[in-house]
Motif scaffolding. Structure first.
Motif, mmCIF file in Angstrom:
data_model
loop_
_atom_site.group_PDB
_atom_site.id
_atom_site.type_symbol
_atom_site.label_atom_id
_atom_site.label_comp_id
_atom_site.label_asym_id
_atom_site.label_seq_id
_atom_site.Cartn_x
_atom_site.Cartn_y
_atom_site.Cartn_z
ATOM 1 N N ARG A 1 -0.663 -15.892 26.483
ATOM 2 C CA ARG A 1 -1.594 -15.811 27.124
ATOM 3 C C ARG A 1 -1.975 -16.886 28.423
ATOM 4 O O ARG A 1 -2.612 -16.476 29.410
ATOM 5 C CB ARG A 1 -2.943 -15.711 26.324
ATOM 6 C CG ARG A 1 -3.126 -14.419 25.529
ATOM 7 C CD ARG A 1 -3.874 -14.961 24.403
ATOM 8 N NE ARG A 1 -4.290 -13.717 23.502
ATOM 9 C CZ ARG A 1 -5.421 -12.947 23.782
ATOM 10 N NH1 ARG A 1 -6.109 -13.283 24.975
ATOM 11 N NH2 ARG A 1 -5.669 -11.900 23.064
ATOM 12 N N ALA B 1 -11.977 -8.136 31.009
ATOM 13 C CA ALA B 1 -10.933 -7.794 30.013
ATOM 14 C C ALA B 1 -9.758 -8.523 30.175
ATOM 15 O O ALA B 1 -8.639 -7.820 30.063
ATOM 16 C CB ALA B 1 -10.958 -6.423 29.788
ATOM 17 N N VAL C 1 -12.702 2.501 24.642
ATOM 18 C CA VAL C 1 -13.014 1.222 24.955
ATOM 19 C C VAL C 1 -13.951 0.507 24.023
ATOM 20 O O VAL C 1 -14.965 1.415 23.602
ATOM 21 C CB VAL C 1 -13.779 0.994 26.359
ATOM 22 C CG1 VAL C 1 -12.630 1.183 27.496
ATOM 23 C CG2 VAL C 1 -14.809 1.940 26.881
ATOM 24 N N GLY D 1 -7.091 -8.578 20.448
ATOM 25 C CA GLY D 1 -7.996 -8.836 21.655
ATOM 26 C C GLY D 1 -7.952 -8.143 22.838
ATOM 27 O O GLY D 1 -8.575 -8.382 23.683
ATOM 28 N N THR D 2 -6.832 -7.430 22.915
ATOM 29 C CA THR D 2 -6.546 -6.616 24.297
ATOM 30 C C THR D 2 -6.390 -5.262 24.174
ATOM 31 O O THR D 2 -7.227 -4.522 24.695
ATOM 32 C CB THR D 2 -5.384 -7.289 24.880
ATOM 33 O OG1 THR D 2 -5.468 -8.815 25.022
ATOM 34 C CG2 THR D 2 -5.333 -6.678 26.319
ATOM 35 N N ARG E 1 -8.506 -0.103 24.175
ATOM 36 C CA ARG E 1 -8.726 -1.283 25.024
ATOM 37 C C ARG E 1 -9.953 -2.143 24.602
ATOM 38 O O ARG E 1 -11.235 -1.349 24.446
ATOM 39 C CB ARG E 1 -8.797 -1.007 26.614
ATOM 40 C CG ARG E 1 -7.493 -0.833 26.944
ATOM 41 C CD ARG E 1 -6.768 -2.204 27.376
ATOM 42 N NE ARG E 1 -5.482 -1.800 27.898
ATOM 43 C CZ ARG E 1 -5.061 -2.269 29.311
ATOM 44 N NH1 ARG E 1 -5.993 -2.547 30.065
ATOM 45 N NH2 ARG E 1 -3.914 -1.759 29.420
ATOM 46 N N MET E 2 -9.707 -3.395 24.585
ATOM 47 C CA MET E 2 -11.117 -4.053 24.275
ATOM 48 C C MET E 2 -11.750 -4.501 25.590
ATOM 49 O O MET E 2 -10.927 -5.014 26.480
ATOM 50 C CB MET E 2 -10.668 -5.464 23.408
ATOM 51 C CG MET E 2 -10.632 -5.249 22.034
ATOM 52 S SD MET E 2 -9.097 -4.673 21.763
ATOM 53 C CE MET E 2 -8.995 -3.088 20.742
ATOM 54 N N VAL E 3 -12.989 -4.253 25.903
ATOM 55 C CA VAL E 3 -13.592 -4.360 27.113
ATOM 56 C C VAL E 3 -15.023 -5.125 26.682
ATOM 57 O O VAL E 3 -15.858 -4.647 26.173
ATOM 58 C CB VAL E 3 -13.780 -3.216 28.020
ATOM 59 C CG1 VAL E 3 -14.783 -3.642 29.093
ATOM 60 C CG2 VAL E 3 -12.767 -2.462 28.175
ATOM 61 N N PRO E 4 -15.076 -6.570 26.892
ATOM 62 C CA PRO E 4 -15.969 -7.421 26.242
ATOM 63 C C PRO E 4 -17.479 -6.977 26.873
ATOM 64 O O PRO E 4 -18.555 -7.168 26.158
ATOM 65 C CB PRO E 4 -15.678 -8.935 26.335
ATOM 66 C CG PRO E 4 -14.237 -8.720 26.891
ATOM 67 C CD PRO E 4 -14.010 -7.392 27.252
ATOM 68 N N SER E 5 -17.350 -6.690 28.412
ATOM 69 C CA SER E 5 -18.421 -6.703 28.992
ATOM 70 C C SER E 5 -19.415 -5.296 28.537
ATOM 71 O O SER E 5 -18.542 -4.314 29.108
ATOM 72 C CB SER E 5 -18.277 -7.106 30.476
ATOM 73 O OG SER E 5 -19.117 -6.412 31.317
ATOM 74 N N ASN F 1 -19.413 -3.213 31.980
ATOM 75 C CA ASN F 1 -18.127 -2.553 32.396
ATOM 76 C C ASN F 1 -17.855 -1.462 31.504
ATOM 77 O O ASN F 1 -17.282 -0.281 31.914
ATOM 78 C CB ASN F 1 -16.978 -3.626 32.337
ATOM 79 C CG ASN F 1 -17.056 -4.498 33.746
ATOM 80 O OD1 ASN F 1 -17.995 -4.300 34.677
ATOM 81 N ND2 ASN F 1 -16.254 -5.603 33.580
#
Lengths: 337, 540
Positions: free
Chosen positions: A94, A284, B42, B225-226, B250-254, B257
């Motif tokens: 990362r 992301a 997502v 996490g991704t 896919r992980m999109v935290p916002s 978005n």
């Protein structure tokens, strides 16, 4: 030079030991029970106790610390509970993502801020100077997550120019074979221009977001330091001697004005690593910042310790590089060391 | 790619952007093809473990297990308000082609052509090993097995290569449904054993990173996490062949978005957008929005009945009449919830759960009850919630705080981080709080057993104990096991009536699972675990 490097590294060792102790203590003292969290939504007290034993959290603190340091000396940072992977490999995979983003942001910011700062100082009081003031004020006062979301809204959602904010590559591309971990460089090495383009497109908006944030302090310091140098006697002498304005400004003034800029650069770089956390969340981005925050939220000790340790090492290296850069720019700094 | 081609693509992009048109993210036709057979999902967070029986597997991990492993049996779908919904009362085979239910055992015949993803055939030996593992590893999986009276390895018997028997410890209606939940999945025992170590005899470390089942999908790439990438297993025999070849999660935290990705048509499915976004997306009509109430789940206000002031029934009733129910539905949930208040008084009519409680917002009545309880001038307390679900919990608590203020009850809002929430609940000393509970097994007695029984499980967050309640719950469990419908109904009605009379917790609403997907994506199915089942999706 070698002596200088050795002495700098020697002073870094106590800080590293301190970091190891403090991070270990902090993660344990913080409220939150990792065992209860990971036991899941339907856990009984026995189930939680079983997990606590499995994680070694039932042992007394000193024993846990000795375990941690022993593992650390073997290069083992432990395993993350929330992602299930060894911390060392996670950080290794990362860190390049964060570094690529931070460095691109910093380079873009430098490319804009330094000429801008010089112009503002040389043409003090003109529109360039005012524009510089407006932009730097805006840069400091806009939080990065806000600029990030705003840019996504305008350039992705409204205009459709930017690709989807889905991390480092479009979903249908595969990452280039890892050499440096920087996709831009790796894709060029592999000769895969399509991937290079995709990676560059994904990188564009987050880079601009970071650059806006980093631009302000660099431009301001450049301007201030240029102003003080420009008003000094040797510049007046150079001008009186009839040197061209370019030579006066770039060769005599700017080189002398660079020391404070380099110092600020070190600070800006560390701020950027912090700001990265938010930018990574918005885009992301699979970087190290979002990894650490997620771990912190779930009381996942190992990644937090690993992250702080990695950052500490990074800062120490950074400071070392800056110290050495001083010496290159200014011979006085060399002799003082 | 040569220079000429590169220039061509570059100029296409340039013209596209110059015209203000969305530049397509894909250029080659092979990628467009891949896109039509690929589902892009997502969500905010992803799995931490690919093995549901692992240590501390989180809820997104259940989704991986569900799609990558087979169980012996599963539930068919039925239609509920236009959405396919799992049929609690029907069972069909997944790995088993036949189930014979005896008095104290059940015998399963395995499908002969079933193979694991590495090609080895699925045998009864693998099934037994997997069940043994579930009841032995401890933690959540073992606990879930226990809920269906599946406790000891001796209960699982290999009759021959393709015949497997489960012996019952006691009669329990939940045993068979418990074999269809996420936990008792069948693993490739030889493959896991090969990768197990002396400290880790059940191969937890290996299965954490690798899917080793016979299920419809396998994980080909997992970056925690991704993203998680699934490929279809073309040799799957557990059901009809899924249409989607590849799933990218896919992980999109916002949250903003995630919404933008959906609206721009880049993502196919998202299911954890804030309620407000869901309502707006629904109104815009561009996407398919499906909202389904959590099965056997409730958001509630709980009170600790062991300590003053909430040990006093009148105080608890006063709170129940002080809650701004409708405001919560409108301002917090934007209507995305099923109200669980305002039932007609006069006792429970039906033996179903969840059902509305007989409370409404009536501040005058609340004030009177509080005065009768001996608090004419009000009192002071703290109101706690889980920050992990702050989007709903915070406005909910603020609305409640406002109403309580009018009764003279001063509340301090106590925000507890998600990581601490379970610990704090376990201590059982929060006086007043809001929380959600939902059970995988959709039976009233299952819910009440966890939430109201005097054995005081983690979910009896109120520390409520009542001999009468325990009698109803135990009665309902044994009546269900013996098939005594009349006694069962009486007991269930009895426990619900008592729960409303004693009000240790006040039901607010049944939360909704909200799914937003593109119009060309169909085939969403609601499951008790509330996660996505990729096998039924179709993309046209």
């Amino acid at each position: 030079m070698l002596k200088l490097i050795a002495s700098r590294i020697a002073t870094a060792i106590p800080s590293l030991i301190g970091v190891v102790i403090v991070t270990f203590m902090l993660t344990r003292v913080l409220p939150g029970d990792a065992a209860a969290y990971f036991a899941g939504p339907a856990a009984t007290p026995q189930a939680i106790a079983e997990i606590r034993t499995k994680l070694g959290l039932d042992k007394p603190l000193p024993v846990q610390f000795v375990d941690y340091v022993t593992a650390l000396s073997k290069g083992d940072l432990g395993s993350s509970l929330s992602t299930g992977q060894p911390v060392a490999t996670e950080i290794a995979s990362r860190l390049p993502a964060s570094a690529e983003l931070t460095l691109s942001g910093l380079i873009l910011a430098l490319a804009i801020a330094i000429p801008f700062g010089i112009m503002a100082a040389v043409k003090q009081g003109t529109w360039v100077d005012h524009a510089c003031r407006v932009i730097t004020t805006a840069g400091v006062s806009l939080p990065v997550f806000f600029t990030g979301l705003l840019l996504v809204y305008v350039f992705y959602f409204k205009l459709g120019w930017a690709p989807a904010p889905l991390g480092r590559l479009d979903v249908f591309f595969t990452a280039p074979p890892t050499v440096t971990g920087f996709y831009l460089i790796d894709s060029l090495i592999a000769g895969d221009f399509e991937t290079f383009r995709s990676a560059a497109a994904q990188l564009a908006i987050p880079t601009v977001t970071l650059a806006i944030f980093a631009l302000a302090p660099i431009a301001r310091i450049t301007r201030a330091s240029m102003l003080s140098v420009l008003s000094s006697e040797f510049v007046r002498t150079a001008r009186a001697a009839g040197l061209t304005p370019y030579k006066v400004i770039m060769v005599y003034a700017f080189r002398n004005a660079m020391l404070p800029v380099i110092t600020t650069l070190g600070m800006v770089f560390s701020f950027l690593l912090g700001a990265n956390v938010l930018v990574e969340k918005v885009f992301a981005w699979p970087g190290i910042g979002s990894y650490a925050v997620e771990a912190l939220i779930s009381s996942d000790y190992a990644p937090v310790q690993g992250f702080v340790l990695a950052m500490a090492i990074l800062y120490i290296i950074l400071n070392l590089v800056i110290d050495l850069a001083y010496g290159v720019i200014d011979p006085r700094a060399r002799s003082e060391a | 790619m040569n220079r000429r081609e590169f220039l061509k693509t570059a100029s296409v992009t340039a013209t596209a952007s110059a015209a203000g048109v969305a530049a397509p993210a894909v250029f080659s036709s092979a990628r467009a093809q891949a896109r039509s057979e690929t589902l892009l999902i997502v969500s905010e967070s992803g799995p931490n473990n690919l093995d549901v029986q692992g240590v501390g597997t989180n809820v997104p991990g259940y989704e991986v297990s569900w799609n990558c492993y087979d169980r012996l049996i599963t539930h068919p779908m039925k239609d509920v308000n236009g959405t396919p919904y799992y049929d609690r009362d029907k069972i069909e085979g997944e790995l088993a082609e036949d189930m014979t239910l005896g008095d104290m055992s059940a015998t399963f015949k395995l499908k002969k052509n079933a193979t694991f993803q590495d090609g080895t055939p699925v045998t009864a030996k693998d099934v037994k090993w997997s069940m043994d593992r579930a009841v032995s590893v401890g933690g959540f999986p073992t606990f879930q097995m226990k809920a269906g009276s599946l406790e000891k390895p001796e209960q699982f018997v290999v009759v021959d290569d393709h015949t497997f028997r489960v012996d019952f410890l006691r009669k329990d209606r939940l045993t068979i449904p418990d074999l269809a939940v996420v936990v008792p999945c069948v693993m490739n025992s030889e493959l896991v054993k090969k990768n197990a170590t002396a400290q880790d005899p059940w191969g937890l470390e290996y299965a954490k990173q690798n899917t080793v089942g016979s299920g419809a999908y396998k994980v080909t790439k997992w970056t925690p996490g991704t993203e998680v990438v699934f490929e279809r297993n073309d040799k799957w025999v557990g059901g009809p062949m899924p249409k989607i070849k590849r799933v990218i999660w896919r992980m999109v935290p916002s949250a903003g978005n995630r919404r933008a990705l959906l609206e721009r048509g880049d993502a196919d499915i998202s299911y954890d957008l804030p309620n407000k976004d869901f309502v707006e997306l629904k109104d815009s009509g561009k996407l398919t929005i499906i909202s389904t109430p959590y099965s056997n789940g409730l958001q509630y206000i709980g009170m600790n009945v062991t300590k003053p002031p909430f040990d006093n029934l009148k105080v608890r009733q006063a709170i129940a009449y002080a809650i701004p129910y409708q405001k919560i539905m409108d301002a917090v949930l934007f209507g995305l919830g099923k109200p669980m208040f305002g039932a007609a008084p006069g006792g429970v009519k039906e033996a179903v759960w969840p059902q509305p409680a007989p409370f409404t917002t009536d501040l005058a009545k609340a004030k009177q009850l509080l005065t009768e309880a001996g608090y004419p001038n009000g009192l002071e307390t703290t109101l706690s919630f889980d920050l992990g679900f702050a989007g709903v919990n915070e406005p909910l608590c603020v609305l409640l705080q406002e109403n309580l203020q009018e009764l003279g009850i001063k509340t301090t809002i106590n925000k507890i981080p998600g990581a601490n929430w379970r610990t704090e609940l376990n201590k059982k000393d929060l006086p007043l709080f809001t929380n959600v509970f939902s059970g995988w097994l959709d039976y009233p007695e299952y819910f009440f057993f966890w939430c109201y029984h005097g054995q005081n499980s983690v979910f009896n967050t109120m520390s409520y104990k009542s001999a009468a309640m325990d009698a109803f719950i135990d009665g309902a469990r044994s009546a269900a096991a013996n098939g005594d419908k009349t006694a069962y109904d009486a007991d269930v009605k009895g426990m619900i009536d008592l729960a409303f009379a004693d009000v240790p917790r006040i039901p607010l609403y049944q939360p909704y699972v909200n799914i937003a997907m593109q119009k060309n994506v169909t085939g969403y199915e609601y499951w008790f675990h509330r996660r996505l089942d990729y096998r039924s999706f179709v993309k046209s």
